[in-house]
Each structure stands twice: as structure tokens, then as C-alpha cells.
Design an enzyme around this catalytic site. Sequence first.
Site, PDB file in Angstrom:
ATOM      1  N   ASP A 140      -4.547 -16.855   5.358  1.00 29.09           N
ATOM      2  CA  ASP A 140      -5.668 -17.620   4.785  1.00 29.09           C
ATOM      3  C   ASP A 140      -6.327 -18.502   5.848  1.00 29.09           C
ATOM      4  O   ASP A 140      -7.552 -18.605   5.931  1.00 29.09           O
ATOM      5  CB  ASP A 140      -5.241 -18.431   3.556  1.00 29.09           C
ATOM      6  N   ASP A 166      -6.684  -4.882   5.570  1.00 29.06           N
ATOM      7  CA  ASP A 166      -7.800  -4.365   4.783  1.00 29.06           C
ATOM      8  C   ASP A 166      -8.868  -5.454   4.617  1.00 29.06           C
ATOM      9  O   ASP A 166     -10.055  -5.243   4.881  1.00 29.06           O
ATOM     10  CB  ASP A 166      -7.259  -3.927   3.410  1.00 29.06           C
ATOM     11  N   LYS A 200       1.506 -13.671   5.982  1.00 25.22           N
ATOM     12  CA  LYS A 200       1.693 -14.675   4.917  1.00 25.22           C
ATOM     13  C   LYS A 200       3.186 -14.992   4.803  1.00 25.22           C
ATOM     14  O   LYS A 200       3.750 -15.023   3.701  1.00 25.22           O
ATOM     15  CB  LYS A 200       1.173 -14.127   3.578  1.00 25.22           C
ATOM     16  N   TYR A 237       0.802  -1.222   0.000  1.00 21.62           N
ATOM     17  CA  TYR A 237       0.000   0.000   0.000  1.00 21.62           C
ATOM     18  C   TYR A 237       0.837   1.275   0.000  1.00 21.62           C
ATOM     19  O   TYR A 237       0.279   2.375  -0.042  1.00 21.62           O
ATOM     20  CB  TYR A 237      -0.915   0.031   1.231  1.00 21.62           C
TER      21      TYR A 237
END
Length: 380
Positions: free
Chosen positions: A245, A269, A205, A135
Site C-alpha cells: 500500500d 497485477d 504485504k 492466483y
Amino acid sequence: MEKIVIPFIAGDGVGPEVTQSMQHIIDAAIEKAYNGTRKIEWLEVIAGGKAFDQLGTYLPDETLEAFKKYHIGIKGPLMTPVGGGIRSLNVALRQTLDLYVCLRPVRYYKGIESPVKKPQNVDMVIFRENTEDIYAGIEWDAGSDEARKVYSFLHEEMGVNKVRFPETSSFGIKPVSKEGTERLVRAACRYAIDNGRPSVTIVHKGNIMKFTEGGFKRWGYELAEREFHEEIESGKLRMQDCIADAFLQNALLKPENYSVIATLNLNGDYVSDMLAAQVGGIGIAPGANINYSTGDAIFEATHGTAPDIAGKNIVNPCSNLLSGVMMLEHIGWNKAGELINSALERSFEAGYATIDLARLMDNGHPLGTREFTQHIISLL
Ligand code: NAD
């Protein structure tokens, strides 16, 4: 009389309606909680469409100066300027004041329609890193000279052979630093301890992005071990992590296992909106952008300017109002915030809400924005 000056941006579209509602309810709650011994002095500053019309600029220096001077502010939604200059006013505000935490509490209000069976088990506070990650806005469009330069650097100097279609690839850079991670995780741990919350979960992640997301996880654990060793040893704080996930599954299946979440910008987000949807609260979710080192904070409605319903007295003011409650907690005026939360709980349980929520309730009584505002004030 204890007075505090709070600069506010009413915002575009439905902004003025939700701002007025929030101010009326907050003023009434403060009056009720402190018998007239405390008061907010609201100071209007402008940004967005109103600023452009009056001053020819979307984000006047005076507005930024006011936020810097008073350290705290609240804003309604702002339109995103189309065509050049500022990418997003919200991003510009966050960057200028280095508001590195995007804070999103997610809780359930009885009476609100939710898509899950036990929405009351969701009670989390998300600390989303606000200044780094993909971002940061460091990217180049496919086919541009810059993208070609980036590719040639990667290919020729870094020996990268993994770009499948170099001629038609856009490129983005994902910076994640030790300092950026540490200040975010520190704020999350401190918040958990101060608010009696049992755990901080680092969501990442790192299994795929070893140095960026993996670094976030490693630096986060190291910071917690170094600075909150005592609290961890005594069982006051539990540190855990979860791959993003898996977290999205677990948060649906066993949300009671999670309390404070520390995560990077992009994960944050997604996670914020999913959790808000889980409690049926996507339209009322509040937010804040905070620099815990300087104390600077801007509280904000998380929805947009909703131009389709502006001026119709039907907008739901709760996102902005609950951001105001977060602001009251931030300045330590918790009692006023508690009165508002309790009034909202009773109102929703009895089915009194603006049309967007009331139409989904079995016992729904839709109220206009002004009528809902008066109803909440009467329940304080
Ligand atoms: P939006 O959130 O304004 O509207 C999406 C839909 O949700 C609309 O149908 C709207 O009527 C409804 N809605 C939104 N808030 C509501 C509320 N409080 N009560 C009842 N219904 C509500 O999103 P959009 O249409 O994608 O964006 C409109 C403008 O807002 C754009 O210029 C966008 O850039 C800007 N925006 C600003 C912010 C911000 O300032 N934080 C956030 C998102 C979008």
C-alpha cells in the site's frame, strides 16, 4: 545470414491487425539494423477462436510443442473461452511452460498524455511472480461440498475460529514457496545487474500475511545476500522493500526511487496497471512471460481482443510491437529494438499516433493502424 524461427499466435479480434503491424515494423528494423544479415522466420501457430474453428480445441498440442521447440514466441490477444474447460488460454500457456516471471517494463514516451506531472520520472521494470499466490486458482465456492469440507478441516483439525460466516464463505488458498520466491528474485537481481539498474525493491504485504508475503520478503533478501553479496557490497545493487500500500503511494509521489520491482502475483497485477496508467501507457504497455532457467519466453500484448474495434484499421499496435521489442532484447538483437523505440519516440513527440492516443494530444494527428505502421517504418 543468421535466421531465427519465431512461432507466433496472431490471436482473436484485433490480434491479426496488431500482429501484422508488429511483424512489418520488426522485419524492417532488423533489415535496417543488420543490413540483411539477420532475419526472423515467422512460424504461425494457432490458438483461441481460430484453433477452435479449425481443430475443435482452443489450445492445440502442436502450438505448445512449437513454443517448447523454439523456446521463444509472441502472441496477440486471445478470447477467453466461455463455459468450462480452460479458464484462460494465457494462464494455460504460462502454466504449461512454467513461465514464472511476468515481466512488465514501464517507461514514458514524450508526447503521450499522462495524468501525472512528471511521468518521465517513472522508469521501472516489474517482475511479477506468475505461478503462485492466490492466483494459483485453488478456491471453492460458498455453499459447495468442497467449501464445507475445507471449513470443517480448518475448524475441527486446525482449530480455526476466525471465519465470521462459515456457511456462506468461499475459500481460497495462497501458496507462496521459498523456491518460487527465489527464482523470481534471482531473475530480478540478475536483470538489474545486467542492465545497470541501481535497485531491486521487494513489494509485499508481509505486515499482514506474515508467512506468505512475509516469507517472500525474507526469502528474497536472503537469496540476494547469498547470491549477489559482491554486487550489494560494492554498491552495484541496492536491495530494499516496501509494503504494497505504501508502494502505491510512493510510486506516485517519488517514482524516481524505484527501478526493478519484485513482487507476488496479485500485487504485481495491481502495480503493473497503475504504473502503466501513470505514464499514459495502459493501452501500449508490453509484457512477457519468461522462465529464466530454461530461457522459454512468450511475449504478448497486454490488452484484450477489443472486438468492438476489430477489422476497422484503428487499433493501436504498440503493445504488441513493444512486446516484440522486448523479444528482440531477449535474443540480443537490441539494435533493431532501439531503432523502433527511437522511431516511436519521434512519432509520438510530433503527435503521430493511432486515434486512441492522438485524440488526447494537443498536436495529435490520428493515423489508421496501417498508416501508423508505414509511418514508423519510414522513421526507422
Ligand atoms: P480489451 O482490452 O479487449 O478492450 C477494452 C477496451 O479497450 C475496448 O474499448 C477496446 O476497444 C479498447 N482497446 C483495447 N486494446 C486496444 C488497442 N490496442 N487499441 C485501441 N483500443 C484498444 O478488454 P475486454 O473488452 O475486457 O476483453 C475482450 C476479450 O479479450 C475477452 O474475451 C477477454 O477475456 C480477452 N482478453 C485477453 C487478454 C490476452 O489475451 N492477453 C487480455 C485481456 C482480455
